[in-house]
Write a protein that holds these residues in place. Structure first.
Motif, PDB file in Angstrom:
ATOM      1  N   HIS A 142      11.683 -14.184  -0.499  1.00  8.11           N
ATOM      2  CA  HIS A 142      10.515 -13.238  -1.369  1.00  8.11           C
ATOM      3  C   HIS A 142      10.058 -12.340  -0.331  1.00  8.11           C
ATOM      4  CE1 HIS A 142      10.349 -16.443  -4.188  1.00  8.11           C
ATOM      5  NE2 HIS A 142      10.005 -15.578  -5.385  1.00  8.11           N
ATOM      6  N   THR A 143       9.742 -10.857  -0.717  1.00  5.37           N
ATOM      7  CA  THR A 143       9.100  -9.915  -0.002  1.00  5.37           C
ATOM      8  C   THR A 143       7.825  -9.873  -0.658  1.00  5.37           C
ATOM      9  OG1 THR A 143      11.232  -8.732   0.387  1.00  5.37           O
ATOM     10  CG2 THR A 143       9.268  -7.476   0.681  1.00  5.37           C
ATOM     11  N   ASP A 144       6.732  -9.933   0.350  1.00  6.45           N
ATOM     12  CA  ASP A 144       5.299  -9.782   0.034  1.00  6.45           C
ATOM     13  C   ASP A 144       5.032  -8.237   0.273  1.00  6.45           C
ATOM     14  OD1 ASP A 144       4.544 -12.644  -0.501  1.00  6.45           O
ATOM     15  OD2 ASP A 144       5.061 -12.839   1.603  1.00  6.45           O
ATOM     16  N   LEU A 145       4.347  -7.662  -0.725  1.00  3.15           N
ATOM     17  CA  LEU A 145       3.883  -6.278  -0.912  1.00  3.15           C
ATOM     18  C   LEU A 145       2.231  -6.222  -1.090  1.00  3.15           C
ATOM     19  CD1 LEU A 145       7.044  -4.700  -2.518  1.00  3.15           C
ATOM     20  CD2 LEU A 145       6.568  -4.629   0.164  1.00  3.15           C
ATOM     21  N   TYR A 146       1.727  -5.202  -0.917  1.00  2.00           N
ATOM     22  CA  TYR A 146       0.282  -5.055  -1.024  1.00  2.00           C
ATOM     23  C   TYR A 146      -0.074  -3.703  -1.662  1.00  2.00           C
ATOM     24  CZ  TYR A 146       0.665  -9.587   1.706  1.00  2.00           C
ATOM     25  OH  TYR A 146       1.016 -10.612   2.330  1.00  2.00           O
ATOM     26  N   HIS A 147      -0.970  -3.800  -2.158  1.00  2.30           N
ATOM     27  CA  HIS A 147      -1.370  -2.337  -2.993  1.00  2.30           C
ATOM     28  C   HIS A 147      -3.045  -2.351  -3.067  1.00  2.30           C
ATOM     29  CE1 HIS A 147      -1.614   0.959  -5.813  1.00  2.30           C
ATOM     30  NE2 HIS A 147      -2.354   0.554  -6.566  1.00  2.30           N
ATOM     31  N   SER A 206       2.281  -4.590   4.823  1.00  4.53           N
ATOM     32  CA  SER A 206       1.154  -5.042   5.844  1.00  4.53           C
ATOM     33  C   SER A 206      -0.163  -5.194   4.823  1.00  4.53           C
ATOM     34  CB  SER A 206       1.036  -4.079   6.778  1.00  4.53           C
ATOM     35  OG  SER A 206      -0.203  -4.132   7.620  1.00  4.53           O
ATOM     36  N   HIS A 207      -0.696  -6.595   4.969  1.00  5.64           N
ATOM     37  CA  HIS A 207      -1.720  -6.942   4.273  1.00  5.64           C
ATOM     38  C   HIS A 207      -2.949  -6.176   4.925  1.00  5.64           C
ATOM     39  CE1 HIS A 207      -5.362  -9.024   3.296  1.00  5.64           C
ATOM     40  NE2 HIS A 207      -4.770  -9.214   2.142  1.00  5.64           N
ATOM     41  N   ALA A 208      -2.963  -6.254   6.190  1.00  2.49           N
ATOM     42  CA  ALA A 208      -4.014  -5.474   7.162  1.00  2.49           C
ATOM     43  C   ALA A 208      -4.052  -3.978   6.936  1.00  2.49           C
ATOM     44  CB  ALA A 208      -3.775  -5.730   8.613  1.00  2.49           C
ATOM     45  N   GLN A 209      -3.058  -3.324   6.500  1.00  2.00           N
ATOM     46  CA  GLN A 209      -2.910  -1.856   6.419  1.00  2.00           C
ATOM     47  C   GLN A 209      -3.627  -1.577   4.968  1.00  2.00           C
ATOM     48  OE1 GLN A 209       0.734   0.248   6.972  1.00  2.00           O
ATOM     49  NE2 GLN A 209       0.634   1.217   5.139  1.00  2.00           N
ATOM     50  N   ALA A 210      -3.266  -2.500   4.008  1.00  2.00           N
ATOM     51  CA  ALA A 210      -3.747  -2.405   2.566  1.00  2.00           C
ATOM     52  C   ALA A 210      -5.183  -2.614   2.444  1.00  2.00           C
ATOM     53  CB  ALA A 210      -3.082  -3.461   1.623  1.00  2.00           C
ATOM     54  N   ALA A 211      -5.755  -3.529   3.242  1.00  2.00           N
ATOM     55  CA  ALA A 211      -7.202  -4.012   3.157  1.00  2.00           C
ATOM     56  C   ALA A 211      -8.051  -3.011   4.245  1.00  2.00           C
ATOM     57  CB  ALA A 211      -7.285  -5.306   4.054  1.00  2.00           C
ATOM     58  N   ALA A 269     -10.745  -0.713   2.059  1.00  2.00           N
ATOM     59  CA  ALA A 269     -12.043  -0.536   2.643  1.00  2.00           C
ATOM     60  C   ALA A 269     -12.545   0.907   3.009  1.00  2.00           C
ATOM     61  CB  ALA A 269     -12.134  -1.302   3.816  1.00  2.00           C
ATOM     62  N   ARG A 270     -11.578   1.836   3.644  1.00  2.00           N
ATOM     63  CA  ARG A 270     -11.938   3.236   3.759  1.00  2.00           C
ATOM     64  C   ARG A 270     -11.956   3.836   2.711  1.00  2.00           C
ATOM     65  NH1 ARG A 270      -8.130   5.931   6.447  1.00  2.00           N
ATOM     66  NH2 ARG A 270      -6.534   4.728   6.184  1.00  2.00           N
TER      67      ARG A 270
END
Length: 160
Positions: free
Chosen positions: A17-22, A57-62, A66-67
């Motif tokens: 699996h590839t984890d992706l974040y939006h 990147s979960h950190a990039q999406a978070a 937030a911004r």
């Protein structure tokens, strides 16, 4: 998948699996959960054309959530079977890809409805869109994985 004109293997370390974040807000998250992903929603000039933007990147999406949305920011997690990603017609860019700047410029200068002839495009984000449009060298950072066309149902099934 292609890196420029070179085929590459899409892989990860998550057992197929590839984890992706939006990044979105609570209303956007509720809409996606209720109605599904629509890669053509909200046309506007973007780096890789009009599509559904995610990142590895979960950190990039978070940070983006937030911004952009403050306390209303939400990060959606998609766990996509890697074989489904590999079956998409796709293109991948590294920051030093010689044709990345031209590819992004073509979509940033359009009206926002253009899409590339792929199911998925991956590469770095443009950090200076205004100066870039005025002729400055691009500043690349992070990661974006963008989906087009009929990829919505695949993403809907992968939503965690």
């Amino acid at each position: 998948m292609l890196a420029g004109e070179t085929p590459i293997l899409v892989h990860n370390a998550c057992g197929g699996h590839t984890d992706l974040y939006h990044a979105t807000n609570s209303a956007g998250a509720a809409s996606i959960r209720a109605s599904g992903v629509d890669p053509s929603f909200g046309p506007r000039p973007m780096n890789f054309g009009n599509g559904f933007y995610t990142t590895r990147s979960h950190a990039q999406a978070a940070d983006w959530a937030a911004r952009r949305f403050g306390s209303d920011g939400v990060v959606l997690h998609f766990r996509v079977p890697t074989d489904q990603l590999g079956a998409l017609g796709s293109r991948s860019f590294a920051a030093d890809s010689p044709d990345l700047a031209g590819f992004v410029r073509s979509f940033r200068s359009g009206n926002g409805t253009e899409v590339p002839p792929y199911g998925m495009v991956e590469g770095p984000m443009l950090g200076n869109p205004g100066p870039f449009r005025r002729g400055a060298a691009p500043v690349w950072f992070g990661n974006q994985v963008v989906f087009y066309g009929d990829t919505g149902p695949m993403l809907d099934a992968a939503l965690q």
